[in-house]
Design an enzyme around this catalytic site. Structure first.
Site, PDB file in Angstrom:
ATOM      1  N   ARG A  47     -28.924  -5.141  37.863  1.00 26.65           N
ATOM      2  CA  ARG A  47     -28.778  -5.218  39.287  1.00 26.65           C
ATOM      3  C   ARG A  47     -28.829  -6.327  40.212  1.00 26.65           C
ATOM      4  O   ARG A  47     -29.816  -7.258  39.952  1.00 26.65           O
ATOM      5  CB  ARG A  47     -29.683  -4.013  40.099  1.00 26.65           C
ATOM      6  CG  ARG A  47     -29.570  -2.611  39.300  1.00 26.65           C
ATOM      7  CD  ARG A  47     -30.436  -1.603  39.650  1.00 26.65           C
ATOM      8  NE  ARG A  47     -31.892  -1.828  39.611  1.00 26.65           N
ATOM      9  CZ  ARG A  47     -32.985  -1.432  40.271  1.00 26.65           C
ATOM     10  NH1 ARG A  47     -32.714  -0.484  41.072  1.00 26.65           N
ATOM     11  NH2 ARG A  47     -34.053  -2.054  40.066  1.00 26.65           N
ATOM     12  N   SER A 110     -36.739  -8.525  32.247  1.00 24.37           N
ATOM     13  CA  SER A 110     -37.588  -7.844  31.412  1.00 24.37           C
ATOM     14  C   SER A 110     -37.713  -7.943  30.052  1.00 24.37           C
ATOM     15  O   SER A 110     -37.333  -6.889  29.269  1.00 24.37           O
ATOM     16  CB  SER A 110     -37.652  -6.196  31.887  1.00 24.37           C
ATOM     17  OG  SER A 110     -37.838  -6.271  33.284  1.00 24.37           O
ATOM     18  N   ASP A 163     -40.682  -6.629  35.102  1.00 18.95           N
ATOM     19  CA  ASP A 163     -40.217  -5.345  35.837  1.00 18.95           C
ATOM     20  C   ASP A 163     -41.505  -4.846  36.448  1.00 18.95           C
ATOM     21  O   ASP A 163     -41.512  -4.465  37.631  1.00 18.95           O
ATOM     22  CB  ASP A 163     -39.274  -4.298  35.270  1.00 18.95           C
ATOM     23  CG  ASP A 163     -39.871  -3.707  34.065  1.00 18.95           C
ATOM     24  OD1 ASP A 163     -40.766  -4.259  33.538  1.00 18.95           O
ATOM     25  OD2 ASP A 163     -39.093  -2.927  33.390  1.00 18.95           O
TER      26      ASP A 163
END
Ligand code: ADP
Length: 432
Positions: A47, A110, A163
């Site tokens: 994203r 992550s 994250d």
């Protein structure tokens, strides 16, 4: 959990809990202003976010672009992957008014990283199906900065985070009593704010706040106190990371359906509850966690949804009501154990912080003056599966006791990992 947290803070390799330093010593508090960006790589979706903040606790504008990473890029070259990522940001910036000076970017990455500063860190190893040999050991923030420069973008990574750290940042932005964050999605992890003097393995660590966010990597937690069933052992044997991520394998979305499948398979072998049409139960991962959830949440009197799932997904036609009830029970037990273990882990963090009500002295407060504590939480399992959430919340109250639990809030932070990284980019671009 607390014992292992101490051991992981005492020395590198002291525990299966890595307790990684993040160098995040300041969290957003609502005073941030401006436009910031973030890139979130490592979850189910890749994203790009644009976040406009200001006017106190308000996120004025938020733009998200989401897409899967093409499979071939996860096994190609470092340059190709980071160019793809940089181009996605370039797309997002299309049509934006030019800003003076460099723009700040939060990079949620992550994967296990050995952090050197808040804005740099080297990749320890790829996970989640990524395998690009030449990235290991490189500073991933620098890789991205180079790709951004090659695309002609005046953007720079000012925060490289995991994250969970993004989730904690967004939680803290809304509520300064937020001290920890937990993610329970495909995988699971947690981070929290530790006192620097408790981070023994890094003596002399000085920060302005006296604290630093520690990324626990709690999915890898293990302890001889954790009861392990034959199904956990079977599951572990099936995975490519045997003997690792033991806690994650009992808790997270990637595995719960499979644990239930292993139990049902054993039942099919040892009894005739499924008749002789249970061959598909021998297929690993045929029962996903969302299906397990749908089975558990079927509240129709004749369990018609369970019948349909058994028929369509497991190729078991005409399972009698008694068998369908048994399947629901198995899914319930697997869910309940996972939720209760996650709750116990959260209480472990609260205990380490002296906020579990067990020792007023350790929190420096007299009895009767409880401190409000907020834990930011997100992830598909917690957010998408109400029964899991109920069991987790219930166990938290059960372990802490009602009085203490009243002061502990789990707060869902939607999109925290991405928005939080943009907010951290803001915090760490202005003051250093
Ligand atoms: P990720 O952790 O992969 O970045 P998410 O936080 O969205 O992404 O978590 C996705 C996982 O959550 C899925 O793999 C699935 O196991 C679980 N999940 C999502 N929705 C549900 C649901 N409704 N019921 C149960 N599990 C769910």
């Amino acid at each position: 959990m607390v014992v292992e947290m101490h051991a992981g803070l005492a020395s590198d390799g002291g525990s299966k809990l890595k307790m990684l330093l993040t160098f995040v010593d300041a969290l957003p508090n609502g005073n941030e202003e401006g436009i910031y960006y973030s890139i979130d790589l490592g979850g189910t979706n890749f994203r790009v976010l644009r976040v406009e903040v200001g006017a106190g606790f308000v996120i004025i504008n938020q733009k998200v672009q989401q897409q899967p990473i093409p499979e071939e890029l996860t096994k190609g070259t470092t340059e190709d992957l980071f160019n793809f990522v940089a181009l996605a940001l370039k797309d997002c910036l299309e049509g934006e008014d030019g800003q003076d000076g460099k723009r700040a970017l939060g990079f949620t990455f992550s994967f296990p990283v050995r952090q050197i500063s808040v804005s740099s860190g080297s990749l320890i190893r790829w996970t989640k199906g990524f395998s690009i040999g030449d990235t290991v050991g490189k500073d991933v923030a620098q890789c991205l900065n180079e790709a951004l420069a090659n695309c002609g973008l005046n953007v720079r990574v000012t925060a490289l985070v995991n994250d969970t750290v993004g989730t904690l940042a967004l939680g803290h932005y809304y509520d300064e009593d937020t001290v920890a964050a937990v993610i329970i999605g495909s995988g699971t992890n947690a981070c929290y704010i530790e006192r620097t003097d408790a981070i023994i393995k890094c003596q002399g660590l000085l920060t302005n706040s006296g604290g630093m966010v520690v990324n626990m990597e709690w999915g890898n937690f293990w302890s001889s106190h954790l009861p392990r069933t034959p199904y956990d052992i079977l599951l572990d044997d099936e995975t490519h990371n045997r003997n690792d991520q033991g806690f994650e394998k009992m808790i997270s979305g990637m595995y719960l359906g499979e644990i239930a499948r292993l139990v049902l398979h054993r039942m099919a072998q040892e009894s005739d509850v499924f008749g002789d049409a249970a061959d598909s139960l021998s297929n690993p991962f045929i029962l996903s966690t969302p299906l397990l959830a749908a089975i558990r949440e079927d509240d129709s009197p004749d369990l018609s949804k369970v019948r349909r799932i058994l028929q369509e997904h497991l190729k078991i036609p005409d399972a009698p009501l008694k068998t369908r009830r048994l399947v629901v029970k198995v899914c319930d037990i697997v869910t309940r154990r996972a939720a209760r273990l996650a709750a116990a882990g959260i209480v472990g963090i609260l205990k380490k912080l002296g906020r579990d009500g067990s020792g007023a002295a350790s929190s420096g407060r007299a009895r009767g003056q409880p401190r409000r504590t907020v834990v930011a939480i997100e992830g598909g399992l917690y957010q998408g599966y109400p029964v899991f959430r109920e069991y987790l919340d219930e166990a938290l109250v059960e372990i802490l006791g009602e009085e203490v639990a009243q002061n502990v809030t789990l707060r869902v932070t939607e999109d925290g990992s991405g928005i939080g990284a943009a907010l951290l980019a803001a915090v760490h671009s202005s003051n250093r």
